[in-house]
Design an enzyme around this catalytic site. Structure first.
Site, PDB file in Angstrom:
ATOM      1  N   ARG A   1       0.857  -1.186   0.000  1.00 38.64           N
ATOM      2  CA  ARG A   1       0.000   0.000   0.000  1.00 38.64           C
ATOM      3  C   ARG A   1       0.889   1.230   0.000  1.00 38.64           C
ATOM      4  O   ARG A   1       1.957   1.247   0.624  1.00 38.64           O
ATOM      5  CB  ARG A   1      -0.908   0.021   1.242  1.00 38.64           C
TER       6      ARG A   1
ATOM      7  N   GLU B   1      -3.485   7.841  -4.355  1.00 44.39           N
ATOM      8  CA  GLU B   1      -3.857   7.380  -5.697  1.00 44.39           C
ATOM      9  C   GLU B   1      -5.182   8.005  -6.135  1.00 44.39           C
ATOM     10  O   GLU B   1      -6.075   8.205  -5.312  1.00 44.39           O
ATOM     11  CB  GLU B   1      -3.997   5.850  -5.703  1.00 44.39           C
TER      12      GLU B   1
ATOM     13  N   HIS C   1      -1.189   0.796 -10.035  1.00 42.48           N
ATOM     14  CA  HIS C   1      -1.839  -0.164  -9.138  1.00 42.48           C
ATOM     15  C   HIS C   1      -2.467  -1.322  -9.924  1.00 42.48           C
ATOM     16  O   HIS C   1      -3.681  -1.541  -9.891  1.00 42.48           O
ATOM     17  CB  HIS C   1      -2.904   0.532  -8.287  1.00 42.48           C
TER      18      HIS C   1
END
Length: 312
Positions: free
Chosen positions: A232, A261, A279
């Site tokens: 993360r 993000e 991602h």
């Protein structure tokens, strides 16, 4: 609300969204013209919430859903869901573990190879027509190097298995040692970083791991070290990371996740020693389909028996 009182917070895939609406009569929160008015009118009717790491379910949303009984999360990570508040109210929370392990581990190995061998940088070198002016600079070997894994859970173990295929030396850092692991354990994260050529992050997100990788850890990893993050974005102090990359105290980074993000720090975009991905660790057709099916299996189990299958 639909007959089964299910609310979807945000979109996943068109296939998933359509199935959830058609087969489960779920309402779509993200399409409501006035979200607050919708929640005021229908929040008390919602019994099951379907969400993902991107949209989550915070304490504010939970308060609007007084009769919520289950949260089905699309993704193995659930740090955007207020699990503590949910459990205090007896709300079950499920995620989609295991089905994405292979693809995340594959991507971690890909980032190790890409950052060490400078593949993305070499691609840009060829595309801009620089090759006729001279050869591309030398990169670094992958085989036989030392990899430190932060978070030796399911995904971390799969990363280790792949690294072993490259004859890499493997050590790891967890909150406590795994008695069944064949790999060396480092209780101090800075010691692991100092030892490693590659520091691979596969730990959970959330408050306990926020900025676990800070300036001292990056400094310990050093000017030849490479940071790989498929965990993360919150696990890394991005300000410290940018500074370390810019001043040369860190050799490079391969990043699939970021703190805010989809916004990526502008400074990272200018650095050739960083590989930036949007991602996509679980982003394969096969894995995403398995993740979708597991969400529906959790949903079906809860609707039938009142218990999710993969509770967190």
């Amino acid at each position: 609300m639909g007959a089964r009182n299910i609310l979807q917070v945000g979109p996943v895939t068109e296939r998933f969204n359509t199935r959830l609406t058609q087969d489960y009569q779920a309402e779509r929160l993200w399409t409501q013209v006035d979200r607050e008015a919708f929640l005021s009118q229908h929040g008390a009717d919602v019994e099951v919430l379907v969400t993902s790491i991107r949209f989550g379910c915070d304490a504010t949303l939970l308060e609007r859903l007084p009769n919520l009984r289950a949260i089905c999360n699309f993704g193995v990570g659930y740090d955007s869901v207020d699990v503590g508040a949910a459990k205090q109210r007896g709300i079950q929370v499920s995620n989609t573990p295991d089905v994405l392990n292979d693809c995340v581990a594959d991507l971690a190995l890909g980032l190790i190879i890409d950052t060490a061998r400078r593949l993305s940088e070499a691609d840009r070198f060829v595309r801009r027509g620089a090759w006729p002016q001279g050869n591309f600079p030398l990169a670094r070997r992958v085989t036989g190097k030392r990899v430190g894994i932060v978070g030796l859970g399911r995904i971390g173990k799969d990363v280790a298995k792949r690294c072993a295929g490259f004859d890499m030396q493997i050590r790891y850092h967890n909150r406590k040692p795994d008695p069944h692991s064949p790999y060396g354990y480092e209780a101090e994260l800075t010691a692991l970083a100092r030892w490693a050529d590659f520091l691979v992050l596969t730990c959970p997100g959330g408050a306990q791991t926020r900025h676990l990788i800070d300036a001292p850890v990056l400094e310990a990893l050093g000017p030849q070290g490479l940071l790989i993050n498929v965990a993360r974005g919150s696990v890394v102090d991005e300000v410290a990371l940018v500074a370390a990359l810019q001043n040369g105290t860190l050799g490079g980074a391969g990043l699939d996740v970021f703190e805010d993000e989809p916004r990526v720090p502008a400074a990272l975009l200018t650095l050739d020693n960083v590989v930036l991905l949007p991602h996509i660790a679980s982003g394969t057709e096969e894995t995403r389909l398995q993740m979708e099916e597991l969400v529906f299996s959790n949903l079906d189990a809860f609707l039938a028996d009142g218990q999710v299958l993969t509770a967190v």
